[in-house]
Design an enzyme around this catalytic site. Structure first.
Site, PDB file in Angstrom:
ATOM      1  N   CYS A  74       0.852  -1.147  -0.133  1.00  0.00           N
ATOM      2  CA  CYS A  74       0.100  -0.040   0.026  1.00  0.00           C
ATOM      3  C   CYS A  74       0.860   1.097   0.004  1.00  0.00           C
ATOM      4  O   CYS A  74       1.544   1.490   0.875  1.00  0.00           O
ATOM      5  CB  CYS A  74      -0.880  -0.078   1.304  1.00  0.00           C
ATOM      6  N   TRP A  79      -7.795  -6.697   5.784  1.00  0.00           N
ATOM      7  CA  TRP A  79      -6.108  -7.038   5.505  1.00  0.00           C
ATOM      8  C   TRP A  79      -5.957  -8.257   6.595  1.00  0.00           C
ATOM      9  O   TRP A  79      -6.753  -8.154   7.623  1.00  0.00           O
ATOM     10  CB  TRP A  79      -5.441  -5.930   5.896  1.00  0.00           C
ATOM     11  N   THR A 116      -8.500   0.162   6.753  1.00  0.00           N
ATOM     12  CA  THR A 116      -7.354   0.698   6.037  1.00  0.00           C
ATOM     13  C   THR A 116      -6.106   0.441   6.701  1.00  0.00           C
ATOM     14  O   THR A 116      -5.936   0.399   7.935  1.00  0.00           O
ATOM     15  CB  THR A 116      -7.569   1.910   5.527  1.00  0.00           C
ATOM     16  N   VAL A 117      -5.039   0.406   5.979  1.00  0.00           N
ATOM     17  CA  VAL A 117      -3.629   0.418   6.346  1.00  0.00           C
ATOM     18  C   VAL A 117      -3.190   1.795   5.885  1.00  0.00           C
ATOM     19  O   VAL A 117      -3.513   2.180   4.622  1.00  0.00           O
ATOM     20  CB  VAL A 117      -2.783  -0.555   6.192  1.00  0.00           C
ATOM     21  N   TYR A 154      -5.560   6.635  -8.974  1.00  0.00           N
ATOM     22  CA  TYR A 154      -6.670   5.809  -8.605  1.00  0.00           C
ATOM     23  C   TYR A 154      -7.864   6.201  -9.300  1.00  0.00           C
ATOM     24  O   TYR A 154      -8.733   5.661  -9.855  1.00  0.00           O
ATOM     25  CB  TYR A 154      -7.067   5.879  -7.135  1.00  0.00           C
TER      26      TYR A 154
END
Length: 339
Positions: A46, A79, A113-114, A177
């Site tokens: 990421c 994740w 999220t990370v 993105y």
């Protein structure tokens, strides 16, 4: 970060409703800076998490802030810690990052999220606000910085750093993105044009200066680097950002190699994880899940010549020490060449 977002008039809009609690020196949000209390959870795949990995290493925060590493792929739920024995994080004792989010809020409604920072004693997520995480590591955690750590967010340059970084975020970091997840030709065309116009503008800025702001590496360079290093392996093809490869944009290519060859940057990059994440997870973009073998990435080790512009990577500081959580050399051809 998983690429959660919505499509409004077939344009991609990133969901930025993060948990915005901060870990600060005075603990004003209830989370005081304490060595050993928190765990930074990342994935090397990421770009947003990669920022925190780089900053933590540059500042020498390894002993104060442990790091858990998720695998490169995830499902719709979360994740996972599939790289660890038994698929469980050895410190948090959980198989999925979502467990820490649900510990904070059993009804947590948004993306898992990370990067995320987890309070180890309670097992609950403190924050997943990726932008604020690195700024706070640079400012609030300074009591635990290593001797010789660079000042990545100098007080006198903070306004300029943010002024330079904001359009880079809109049109480059998030712009790739917007191209890749565009839901219409019109949306894609607009995002593509904005992306390359901004890349050209940044190239012009870097033509006569080694770094984006000031004469040494700052937060602004970290933010740009993690997109540039993924450009040729992923964004050029997978996200249709294909006017030019990074390696065909001379100034940006030299700038990116300069950073890549600086301790703390290239030694955090796992190209295998990067490609596996994008090509395997984004089945709406790549239905077969086939991961390309190319491109040849050994050219990241080529001389860049940026020293002629002056400045130095760490200013009055020093390089970070040996890597504490090394990337598999087989996942990075530059590291592989020296293993």
């Amino acid at each position: 970060m998983s690429e959660q977002g919505t499509y409004v008039e077939k344009s991609y809009n990133r969901d930025t409703r993060y948990i915005t609690d901060r870990i600060t020196r005075d603990g004003r949000d209830g989370w005081p800076v304490e060595a050993g209390r928190y765990r930074l959870v990342v994935s090397r795949a990421c770009p947003w998490a990669n920022r925190a990995i780089i900053v933590r290493r540059l500042l020498g925060l390894e002993d104060a802030l442990s790091m858990g590493i998720c695998g490169p792929t995830h499902d719709k739920r979360s994740w996972t810690f599939d790289l660890d024995p038994g698929g469980v994080d050895p410190v948090l004792g959980i198989p999925r990052l979502q467990d820490a989010f649900f510990k904070r809020d059993p009804d947590y409604p948004r993306g898992i999220t990370v990067p995320a920072i987890v309070d180890v004693p309670s097992g609950a997520v403190v924050t997943n606000d990726f932008k604020q995480i690195t700024v706070d590591l640079e400012t609030e955690w300074s009591d635990f910085h290593r001797d010789g750590a660079p000042d990545l967010y100098p007080a006198a340059l903070q306004d300029e750093i943010e002024a330079v970084a904001e359009p880079i975020y809109q049109d480059i970091n998030n712009g790739v993105y917007k191209c890749g997840f565009a839901g219409s030709q019109e949306s894609y065309d607009e995002s593509y044009r904005r992306l390359f116009a901004r890349l050209d503008e940044v190239s012009d800025r870097l033509r006569s200066r080694r770094y984006l702001v000031g004469d040494h590496i700052t937060e602004a360079d970290v933010r740009l680097f993690t997109t540039l290093v993924r450009f040729d392996p992923v964004y050029h093809g997978h996200f249709k950002c294909n006017r030019s490869k990074l390696s065909e944009m001379p100034v940006l290519w030299a700038y990116a190699r300069d950073l890549f060859q600086t301790p703390g940057f290239g030694d955090t990059i796992d190209f295998t994880h990067i490609k596996q994440h994008y090509y395997c997870v984004h089945r709406d973009v790549n239905p077969t899940g086939i991961v390309p073998l190319g491109p040849d990435l050994s050219n990241w080790a080529a001389p860049h010549g940026r020293e002629e512009l002056g400045g130095s990577p760490f200013g009055d500081g020093t390089p970070p020490g040996p890597v504490r959580e090394p990337v598999d050399p087989d996942h990075n051809p530059v590291l592989s060449a020296v293993k």
